[in-house]
Design an enzyme around this catalytic site. Structure first.
Site, PDB file in Angstrom:
ATOM      1  N   ARG A   1     -13.836  83.354 102.597  1.00  0.00           N
ATOM      2  CA  ARG A   1     -13.312  83.064 103.961  1.00  0.00           C
ATOM      3  C   ARG A   1     -13.986  81.844 104.589  1.00  0.00           C
ATOM      4  O   ARG A   1     -15.311  81.697 104.156  1.00  0.00           O
ATOM      5  CB  ARG A   1     -13.501  84.197 104.606  1.00  0.00           C
ATOM      6  CG  ARG A   1     -12.831  84.203 106.112  1.00  0.00           C
ATOM      7  CD  ARG A   1     -12.675  85.454 106.674  1.00  0.00           C
ATOM      8  NE  ARG A   1     -11.954  86.623 105.956  1.00  0.00           N
ATOM      9  CZ  ARG A   1     -12.304  87.733 105.740  1.00  0.00           C
ATOM     10  NH1 ARG A   1     -13.483  88.101 105.712  1.00  0.00           N
ATOM     11  NH2 ARG A   1     -11.440  88.339 105.056  1.00  0.00           N
TER      12      ARG A   1
ATOM     13  N   ASP B   1     -20.538  87.554 100.234  1.00  0.00           N
ATOM     14  CA  ASP B   1     -19.861  88.708 100.863  1.00  0.00           C
ATOM     15  C   ASP B   1     -20.120  89.791  99.673  1.00  0.00           C
ATOM     16  O   ASP B   1     -19.512  89.543  98.480  1.00  0.00           O
ATOM     17  CB  ASP B   1     -18.541  88.574 101.514  1.00  0.00           C
ATOM     18  CG  ASP B   1     -18.114  89.702 101.979  1.00  0.00           C
ATOM     19  OD1 ASP B   1     -17.957  89.879 103.034  1.00  0.00           O
ATOM     20  OD2 ASP B   1     -17.410  90.738 101.325  1.00  0.00           O
TER      21      ASP B   1
ATOM     22  N   ASP C   1     -14.141  99.725 102.891  1.00  0.00           N
ATOM     23  CA  ASP C   1     -14.165  99.077 101.475  1.00  0.00           C
ATOM     24  C   ASP C   1     -15.105  99.404 100.478  1.00  0.00           C
ATOM     25  O   ASP C   1     -15.655  98.614  99.522  1.00  0.00           O
ATOM     26  CB  ASP C   1     -14.482  97.415 101.817  1.00  0.00           C
ATOM     27  CG  ASP C   1     -13.389  96.747 102.538  1.00  0.00           C
ATOM     28  OD1 ASP C   1     -12.007  97.338 102.563  1.00  0.00           O
ATOM     29  OD2 ASP C   1     -13.600  95.831 103.312  1.00  0.00           O
TER      30      ASP C   1
END
Length: 178
Positions: free
Chosen positions: A22, A102, A119
Site C-alpha cells: 500500500r 507489513d 487478520d
C-alpha cells in the site's frame, strides 16, 4: 537521516516477499525524534497493491516507530478516534519515503477503548507462502502483545489528547504556509 517537521513525504508499505502492499501519496511530518516519525494525512490518495485507489476523507495521525514492530494510525472521526494498528517492521526513512514491511496482523481500536485482533488467518497463510523466519514470527507475536498492553493502558497514541495535539500542530503548519 530523518525528514524534517513540515516535510511532505511519501509512505510505502511492502510485504515480506518485496511486493508493494500500500502507498500514501502524501503525509506531512509533524514530529520526529529518536523513536518515531509522526505524520498526518488528510484527503490523500492511497493505492493498494492490487492497483485499487481510494481517497482518505478524514484526518489521520500516523505514528511510525523506528524501533518497534508496529505502526499506529489514529483516524479522527465525528464519533471519536478510531485506531488501526499494523504489525510491521520498524519504519525507516530513506530520503524518498517512510517504509516498512507489513506482517499481516492488525489491531483495530474503537473510541470506547475496545479492540479486536484482525487478520490472524492471513498471518498464518503468509507464514507458509512467504516463508517467514521463526524469529520474525516470534517478534511479531511479542510486539502484538506489547501493542495490546499499550491500547489497554491508554498511553502514547492511545491518549486522544496526544492525537488532537498533533492534529492542531498540522493545522498550524498548514496555516503558516498559506
Amino acid at each position: 537521516m530523518n525528514p524534517k517537521i513540515g516535510d511532505a513525504v511519501y509512505v510505502q508499505s511492502y510485504k515480506h516477499d518485496g511486493s508493494l502492499h500500500r502507498t500514501w501519496s502524501c503525509a506531512t511530518v509533524v514530529d520526529v525524534n529518536d523513536e518515531m516519525i509522526v505524520a498526518i494525512t488528510y484527503k490523500t490518495w492511497v493505492v493498494e497493491g492490487d492497483g485499487r485507489r481510494w481517497f482518505t476523507r478524514e484526518p489521520a495521525v500516523y505514528y511510525f516507530y523506528l524501533n518497534r514492530w508496529y505502526n499506529v494510525i489514529a483516524m479522527i472521526r465525528k464519533r471519536g478516534i478510531y485506531y488501526y494498528c499494523n504489525l510491521a517492521t520498524p519504519s525507516i526513512y530513506d530520503g524518498e519515503a517512510i517504509k516498512n514491511i507489513d506482517y499481516d496482523l492488525d489491531v483495530k481500536v474503537f473510541p470506547d477503548g475496545n479492540y479486536i485482533l484482525l487478520d490472524e488467518d492471513e498471518f498464518i497463510d503468509h507464514q507458509r507462502q512467504m516463508q517467514y523466519d521463526v524469529s520474525i514470527i516470534d517478534i511479531v507475536v511479542d510486539e502484538q502483545r506489547r501493542l495490546v498492553n499499550e491500547v489497554k493502558s491508554g498511553v502514547g497514541p492511545f491518549n486522544s489528547l496526544n492525537v488532537y495535539e498533533y492534529f492542531e500542530k498540522f493545522l498550524n503548519l498548514n496555516f503558516e504556509e498559506s
